[in-house]
Scaffold this active site. Structure first.
Site, PDB file in Angstrom:
ATOM      1  N   HIS A  50       0.857  -1.189   0.000  1.00 34.19           N
ATOM      2  CA  HIS A  50       0.000   0.000   0.000  1.00 34.19           C
ATOM      3  C   HIS A  50       0.891   1.237   0.000  1.00 34.19           C
ATOM      4  O   HIS A  50       2.008   1.218   0.520  1.00 34.19           O
ATOM      5  CB  HIS A  50      -0.882   0.018   1.243  1.00 34.19           C
ATOM      6  CG  HIS A  50      -1.944  -1.029   1.247  1.00 34.19           C
ATOM      7  ND1 HIS A  50      -3.062  -0.918   2.034  1.00 34.19           N
ATOM      8  CD2 HIS A  50      -2.059  -2.207   0.587  1.00 34.19           C
ATOM      9  CE1 HIS A  50      -3.834  -1.987   1.860  1.00 34.19           C
ATOM     10  NE2 HIS A  50      -3.231  -2.785   0.984  1.00 34.19           N
ATOM     11  N   GLU A  52       0.850   3.933   1.768  1.00 30.13           N
ATOM     12  CA  GLU A  52       1.273   4.380   3.089  1.00 30.13           C
ATOM     13  C   GLU A  52       2.441   3.549   3.617  1.00 30.13           C
ATOM     14  O   GLU A  52       3.411   4.094   4.151  1.00 30.13           O
ATOM     15  CB  GLU A  52       0.117   4.278   4.105  1.00 30.13           C
ATOM     16  CG  GLU A  52      -1.108   5.078   3.741  1.00 30.13           C
ATOM     17  CD  GLU A  52      -2.159   4.274   2.994  1.00 30.13           C
ATOM     18  OE1 GLU A  52      -3.355   4.487   3.257  1.00 30.13           O
ATOM     19  OE2 GLU A  52      -1.801   3.441   2.147  1.00 30.13           O
ATOM     20  N   CYS A  80      -6.407   2.019   5.662  1.00 31.08           N
ATOM     21  CA  CYS A  80      -7.036   0.781   6.138  1.00 31.08           C
ATOM     22  C   CYS A  80      -6.470   0.415   7.509  1.00 31.08           C
ATOM     23  O   CYS A  80      -5.609   1.113   8.053  1.00 31.08           O
ATOM     24  CB  CYS A  80      -6.774  -0.343   5.138  1.00 31.08           C
ATOM     25  SG  CYS A  80      -5.030  -0.848   5.066  1.00 31.08           S
ATOM     26  N   CYS A  83      -2.584  -0.088   7.403  1.00 27.74           N
ATOM     27  CA  CYS A  83      -1.852   1.174   7.272  1.00 27.74           C
ATOM     28  C   CYS A  83      -2.014   2.048   8.513  1.00 27.74           C
ATOM     29  O   CYS A  83      -1.072   2.717   8.927  1.00 27.74           O
ATOM     30  CB  CYS A  83      -2.306   1.902   6.012  1.00 27.74           C
ATOM     31  SG  CYS A  83      -1.854   1.009   4.504  1.00 27.74           S
TER      32      CYS A  83
END
Length: 136
Positions: A50, A52, A80, A83
């Protein structure tokens, strides 16, 4: 729109063009960009890739620390659970996001530990919708 969020949206557009979920992240310290990334989850077949997470890894490496205490992360989509946990573990002090994630958003659970701000952008929201319309 904030210049850091604009940059995060540009990164999200790169992810979109490469067939990945259009999310971009930028980490700032003392008004300077420390790191940035976009989602590569589908490109590299790694569910942890991801934006992040990738940006946090780069920032920690660059600053030679696991603590990003005085940093702000600008991310196009509300983080999410994974993260959000990485944001907490890295001690990032502020999260600025563009669009809430009704399915996977997890910021509600960390708001007492991290300052959060939403900078909504309808064009980014449409980019996200276009990605999922195309994929489904």
């Amino acid at each position: 729109m904030n210049k850091y969020m604009e940059f995060a949206i540009k990164l999200a557009k790169i992810a979109f063009k490469k067939g990945d979920i259009p999310v971009g992240a930028v980490i700032i310290k003392d008004n300077k960009i420390i790191s940035h990334a976009y989602n590569t989850k589908h490109k590299v077949n790694d569910s942890t890739a991801h934006a992040e997470i990738l940006a946090i890894r780069k920032a920690c490496k660059k600053l030679k620390t696991t603590y990003l205490s005085d940093c702000t992360i600008y991310v196009t989509l509300e983080p999410c659970m994974m993260c959000s946990a990485a944001i907490l573990q890295s001690h990032i002090s502020e999260v600025v996001f563009c669009v809430k994630s009704p399915k996977f958003g997890y910021l509600n659970h960390i708001c007492d530990k991290v300052k959060t701000t939403q900078l909504y952008d309808s064009k980014y929201e449409q980019l996200l919708k276009d990605f999922f319309i195309d994929k489904r």
